[in-house]
Write a protein that holds these residues in place. Structure first.
Motif, PDB file in Angstrom:
ATOM      1  N   LYS A   3       0.848  -1.200   0.000  1.00 33.16           N
ATOM      2  CA  LYS A   3       0.000   0.000   0.000  1.00 33.16           C
ATOM      3  C   LYS A   3       0.877   1.241   0.000  1.00 33.16           C
ATOM      4  O   LYS A   3       1.863   1.329   0.734  1.00 33.16           O
ATOM      5  CB  LYS A   3      -0.907   0.022   1.240  1.00 33.16           C
ATOM      6  CG  LYS A   3      -1.857  -1.129   1.327  1.00 33.16           C
ATOM      7  CD  LYS A   3      -2.935  -1.013   0.301  1.00 33.16           C
ATOM      8  CE  LYS A   3      -3.942  -2.142   0.467  1.00 33.16           C
ATOM      9  NZ  LYS A   3      -4.909  -2.168  -0.586  1.00 33.16           N
ATOM     10  N   ARG A   4       0.487   2.222  -0.802  1.00 37.17           N
ATOM     11  CA  ARG A   4       1.200   3.502  -0.877  1.00 37.17           C
ATOM     12  C   ARG A   4       0.572   4.456   0.140  1.00 37.17           C
ATOM     13  O   ARG A   4      -0.633   4.679   0.122  1.00 37.17           O
ATOM     14  CB  ARG A   4       1.095   4.084  -2.287  1.00 37.17           C
ATOM     15  CG  ARG A   4       1.761   3.204  -3.342  1.00 37.17           C
ATOM     16  CD  ARG A   4       1.481   3.697  -4.754  1.00 37.17           C
ATOM     17  NE  ARG A   4       1.947   5.068  -4.966  1.00 37.17           N
ATOM     18  CZ  ARG A   4       3.183   5.410  -5.301  1.00 37.17           C
ATOM     19  NH1 ARG A   4       4.101   4.472  -5.457  1.00 37.17           N
ATOM     20  NH2 ARG A   4       3.503   6.675  -5.489  1.00 37.17           N
ATOM     21  N   VAL A   5       1.402   5.019   1.008  1.00 41.58           N
ATOM     22  CA  VAL A   5       0.934   5.894   2.084  1.00 41.58           C
ATOM     23  C   VAL A   5       1.566   7.274   1.924  1.00 41.58           C
ATOM     24  O   VAL A   5       2.757   7.393   1.634  1.00 41.58           O
ATOM     25  CB  VAL A   5       1.312   5.319   3.474  1.00 41.58           C
ATOM     26  CG1 VAL A   5       0.824   6.226   4.599  1.00 41.58           C
ATOM     27  CG2 VAL A   5       0.764   3.907   3.631  1.00 41.58           C
ATOM     28  N   ARG A  79      -0.229   9.326  -5.671  1.00 41.67           N
ATOM     29  CA  ARG A  79      -1.134   8.203  -5.913  1.00 41.67           C
ATOM     30  C   ARG A  79      -1.252   7.277  -4.693  1.00 41.67           C
ATOM     31  O   ARG A  79      -1.023   6.062  -4.786  1.00 41.67           O
ATOM     32  CB  ARG A  79      -0.709   7.421  -7.151  1.00 41.67           C
ATOM     33  CG  ARG A  79      -0.671   8.239  -8.420  1.00 41.67           C
ATOM     34  CD  ARG A  79      -0.225   7.478  -9.658  1.00 41.67           C
ATOM     35  NE  ARG A  79       0.672   6.356  -9.474  1.00 41.67           N
ATOM     36  CZ  ARG A  79       2.010   6.432  -9.378  1.00 41.67           C
ATOM     37  NH1 ARG A  79       2.600   7.597  -9.450  1.00 41.67           N
ATOM     38  NH2 ARG A  79       2.745   5.345  -9.218  1.00 41.67           N
ATOM     39  N   PRO A  80      -1.619   7.826  -3.530  1.00 42.20           N
ATOM     40  CA  PRO A  80      -1.659   6.995  -2.319  1.00 42.20           C
ATOM     41  C   PRO A  80      -2.891   6.094  -2.240  1.00 42.20           C
ATOM     42  O   PRO A  80      -3.924   6.362  -2.851  1.00 42.20           O
ATOM     43  CB  PRO A  80      -1.699   8.030  -1.198  1.00 42.20           C
ATOM     44  CG  PRO A  80      -2.404   9.197  -1.804  1.00 42.20           C
ATOM     45  CD  PRO A  80      -1.966   9.223  -3.250  1.00 42.20           C
ATOM     46  N   CYS A 102      -7.841  15.539   5.871  1.00 46.36           N
ATOM     47  CA  CYS A 102      -8.320  14.152   5.869  1.00 46.36           C
ATOM     48  C   CYS A 102      -9.709  14.047   5.248  1.00 46.36           C
ATOM     49  O   CYS A 102      -9.972  13.175   4.414  1.00 46.36           O
ATOM     50  CB  CYS A 102      -8.344  13.583   7.285  1.00 46.36           C
ATOM     51  SG  CYS A 102      -6.751  13.019   7.892  1.00 46.36           S
ATOM     52  N   LYS A 103     -10.583  14.939   5.649  1.00 45.69           N
ATOM     53  CA  LYS A 103     -11.950  14.951   5.108  1.00 45.69           C
ATOM     54  C   LYS A 103     -11.926  15.132   3.598  1.00 45.69           C
ATOM     55  O   LYS A 103     -12.604  14.421   2.861  1.00 45.69           O
ATOM     56  CB  LYS A 103     -12.751  16.072   5.771  1.00 45.69           C
ATOM     57  CG  LYS A 103     -14.148  16.264   5.228  1.00 45.69           C
ATOM     58  CD  LYS A 103     -14.813  17.450   5.931  1.00 45.69           C
ATOM     59  CE  LYS A 103     -16.138  17.813   5.329  1.00 45.69           C
ATOM     60  NZ  LYS A 103     -16.023  18.434   4.008  1.00 45.69           N
ATOM     61  N   GLU A 104     -11.141  16.075   3.142  1.00 49.71           N
ATOM     62  CA  GLU A 104     -11.070  16.366   1.713  1.00 49.71           C
ATOM     63  C   GLU A 104     -10.431  15.233   0.921  1.00 49.71           C
ATOM     64  O   GLU A 104     -10.884  14.911  -0.179  1.00 49.71           O
ATOM     65  CB  GLU A 104     -10.313  17.674   1.474  1.00 49.71           C
ATOM     66  CG  GLU A 104     -11.010  18.889   2.055  1.00 49.71           C
ATOM     67  CD  GLU A 104     -12.367  19.153   1.441  1.00 49.71           C
ATOM     68  OE1 GLU A 104     -12.522  19.018   0.206  1.00 49.71           O
ATOM     69  OE2 GLU A 104     -13.301  19.512   2.197  1.00 49.71           O
ATOM     70  N   GLY A 110     -11.201   9.976  -2.744  1.00 52.74           N
ATOM     71  CA  GLY A 110     -11.672   8.619  -2.494  1.00 52.74           C
ATOM     72  C   GLY A 110     -10.639   7.736  -1.818  1.00 52.74           C
ATOM     73  O   GLY A 110     -10.628   6.526  -2.001  1.00 52.74           O
ATOM     74  N   ILE A 111      -9.779   8.362  -1.011  1.00 54.03           N
ATOM     75  CA  ILE A 111      -8.699   7.646  -0.332  1.00 54.03           C
ATOM     76  C   ILE A 111      -8.988   7.612   1.164  1.00 54.03           C
ATOM     77  O   ILE A 111      -9.353   8.639   1.745  1.00 54.03           O
ATOM     78  CB  ILE A 111      -7.343   8.347  -0.603  1.00 54.03           C
ATOM     79  CG1 ILE A 111      -7.052   8.331  -2.109  1.00 54.03           C
ATOM     80  CG2 ILE A 111      -6.222   7.692   0.186  1.00 54.03           C
ATOM     81  CD1 ILE A 111      -5.944   9.264  -2.508  1.00 54.03           C
TER      82      ILE A 111
END
Length: 134
Positions: A3-5, A79-80, A102-104, A110-111
Motif C-alpha cells: 500500500k502507498r501511504v 497516488r496513495p 483528511c476529510k477532503e 476517495g482515499i
C-alpha cells in the motif's frame, strides 16, 4: 501488494521551525519525513510511505481553500492508497488542518484517511463525523 501511504505534517514536525515558520506554504518530499519515520516501521512490509506533505499551521488556517487545494494536488501526485495526517496532539490549528485535509482527501480523492489528536483538540469536534480520528 504494498500500500502507498502519504503523510501530512506541519512545519514543526517537518523540522522547519516553530511559530516563526507557521506561514510556510505547502510542499512535498518523496519518502519519509519527521514522525513518519517511526510510522513507516510500525506499518511493516505491507505499506510504504511514498511521500510527505508539509504546510505551516498559520498558512493552512489563514488560506484554507488555497492550502487545501495545494495540499490535495501534492497528495494526489503520489497516488496513495492511504493518507495519514498528524498526530496533532492538542495543537488546535494543526488539528483543524489535519481534520480538514483528511476529510477532503477522503471525499475528493476517495482515499481512506486517518489522523491522531487529543480528544480536546478542536479538530476532533469539527471533523469527527467525516474523519477517522484516533
Amino acid at each position: 501488494m504494498t500500500k502507498r501511504v502519504v503523510c501530512y505534517i506541519n512545519q514543526f514536525f517537518a523540522g522547519l521551525g516553530g511559530e516563526e515558520q507557521a506561514h510556510v506554504p505547502p510542499s512535498s518530499k518523496d519518502g519519509v519525513l519527521g514522525p513518519a519515520m517511526q510510522l513507516g516501521n510500525l506499518l511493516g512490509e505491507g505499506a510504504e510511505i511514498v511521500g510527505t506533505v508539509t504546510c505551516g499551521d498559520s498558512y493552512y488556517g489563514e488560506n484554507i481553500e488555497k492550502a487545501r487545494s495545494e495540499c490535495l494536488d501534492l497528495i494526489s501526485a503520489f497516488r496513495p492508497d492511504l493518507f495519514i495526517a498528524g498526530p496533532a496532539f492538542n495543537a488546535g490549528r494543526y488539528g483543524v488542518a489535519c481534520g480538514d485535509i483528511c476529510k477532503e482527501v477522503s471525499e475528493r480523492l476517495g482515499i481512506r484517511s486517518i489522523s491522531g489528536m487529543f480528544p480536546e483538540n478542536p479538530g476532533v469536534e469539527l471533523y469527527r463525523s467525516g474523519t477517522f480520528i484516533v
